[in-house]
Motif scaffolding. Structure first.
Motif, PDB file in Angstrom:
ATOM      1  N   PRO A  42       0.829  -1.184   0.109  1.00 14.04           N
ATOM      2  CA  PRO A  42      -0.044   0.220  -0.089  1.00 14.04           C
ATOM      3  C   PRO A  42       0.861   1.278   0.033  1.00 14.04           C
ATOM      4  CG  PRO A  42      -0.065  -1.080   2.201  1.00 14.04           C
ATOM      5  CD  PRO A  42       0.616  -1.992   1.213  1.00 14.04           C
ATOM      6  N   VAL A  43       2.086   1.331   0.667  1.00 13.34           N
ATOM      7  CA  VAL A  43       2.879   2.415   0.739  1.00 13.34           C
ATOM      8  C   VAL A  43       3.391   2.784  -0.789  1.00 13.34           C
ATOM      9  CG1 VAL A  43       5.076   3.379   1.464  1.00 13.34           C
ATOM     10  CG2 VAL A  43       3.522   2.295   2.866  1.00 13.34           C
ATOM     11  N   ALA A  44       3.749   1.864  -1.539  1.00 15.66           N
ATOM     12  CA  ALA A  44       4.064   1.861  -3.036  1.00 15.66           C
ATOM     13  C   ALA A  44       3.077   2.317  -3.823  1.00 15.66           C
ATOM     14  CB  ALA A  44       4.955   0.743  -3.382  1.00 15.66           C
ATOM     15  N   SER A  45       1.893   1.567  -3.400  1.00 16.92           N
ATOM     16  CA  SER A  45       0.815   2.114  -4.199  1.00 16.92           C
ATOM     17  C   SER A  45       0.318   3.494  -4.130  1.00 16.92           C
ATOM     18  CB  SER A  45      -0.350   1.145  -3.901  1.00 16.92           C
ATOM     19  OG  SER A  45      -1.323   1.429  -4.925  1.00 16.92           O
ATOM     20  N   ILE A  46       0.260   3.877  -2.874  1.00 13.79           N
ATOM     21  CA  ILE A  46       0.067   5.335  -2.771  1.00 13.79           C
ATOM     22  C   ILE A  46       0.934   6.330  -3.097  1.00 13.79           C
ATOM     23  CG2 ILE A  46      -0.570   7.049  -1.015  1.00 13.79           C
ATOM     24  CD1 ILE A  46      -2.228   4.694   0.583  1.00 13.79           C
ATOM     25  N   LEU A  47       2.288   6.019  -3.021  1.00 15.34           N
ATOM     26  CA  LEU A  47       3.464   6.850  -3.701  1.00 15.34           C
ATOM     27  C   LEU A  47       2.970   6.969  -5.124  1.00 15.34           C
ATOM     28  CD1 LEU A  47       6.173   8.407  -3.290  1.00 15.34           C
ATOM     29  CD2 LEU A  47       7.270   6.171  -3.566  1.00 15.34           C
ATOM     30  N   ASN A  48       2.886   5.648  -5.681  1.00 21.77           N
ATOM     31  CA  ASN A  48       2.730   5.698  -6.990  1.00 21.77           C
ATOM     32  C   ASN A  48       1.566   6.724  -7.740  1.00 21.77           C
ATOM     33  OD1 ASN A  48       4.786   3.801  -7.502  1.00 21.77           O
ATOM     34  ND2 ASN A  48       3.076   2.077  -7.845  1.00 21.77           N
ATOM     35  N   MET A  49       0.574   6.746  -6.721  1.00 24.76           N
ATOM     36  CA  MET A  49      -0.680   7.415  -7.089  1.00 24.76           C
ATOM     37  C   MET A  49      -0.284   9.226  -6.645  1.00 24.76           C
ATOM     38  SD  MET A  49      -4.211   7.646  -5.063  1.00 24.76           S
ATOM     39  CE  MET A  49      -4.535   5.693  -5.424  1.00 24.76           C
ATOM     40  N   VAL A  50       0.565   9.462  -5.912  1.00 23.16           N
ATOM     41  CA  VAL A  50       1.020  10.874  -5.729  1.00 23.16           C
ATOM     42  C   VAL A  50       2.034  11.135  -6.729  1.00 23.16           C
ATOM     43  CG1 VAL A  50       2.269  12.292  -4.041  1.00 23.16           C
ATOM     44  CG2 VAL A  50       0.742  10.577  -3.251  1.00 23.16           C
ATOM     45  N   GLU A  51       2.695  10.289  -7.057  1.00 23.45           N
ATOM     46  CA  GLU A  51       3.631  10.680  -8.258  1.00 23.45           C
ATOM     47  C   GLU A  51       2.899  10.874  -9.645  1.00 23.45           C
ATOM     48  OE1 GLU A  51       6.462   7.494  -8.069  1.00 23.45           O
ATOM     49  OE2 GLU A  51       7.662   8.329  -6.627  1.00 23.45           O
TER      50      GLU A  51
END
Length: 106
Positions: A42-51
């Protein structure tokens, strides 16, 4: 922040369904999500979303995330990952949290 929260779990399910049933454009309402690819973490997923939001010039959004998807043990990791590119505030609401992401840097 008064914008409507994006439901993370519904978004992931929609992405996975459209990935199987549609060749292009998974048809989300927010343009920046066209570039987003969810991750099992989930951390990587949300980071991808913010990017993806940064690439589209989106400065802020709110994400509604079930605490089962983003347990409290992962919140520090999420803050550390997003810290260099945005501000983050997490409001706990029992079974879910609202993750307010603002001042997203391009």
């Amino acid at each position: 922040m008064s914008e409507q929260a994006i439901n993370y779990e519904n978004l992931v399910a929609s992405y996975e369904d459209r990935l199987l049933n549609q060749l292009r454009s998974h048809g989300v309402d927010l343009d920046f999500l066209e570039m987003w690819v969810p991750d099992e973490d989930p951390v990587a997923s949300i980071l991808n979303m913010v990017e993806a939001a940064a690439a589209f010039g989106t400065e802020m959004f709110t994400l509604r995330v079930a605490n089962s998807s983003l347990p409290s043990a992962k919140r520090g990791e999420l803050r550390a990952a997003l810290g260099p590119i945005s501000d983050i505030e997490i409001d706990d609401h029992g079974d879910f949290s609202l993750v307010h992401i603002s001042n997203i840097k391009a």
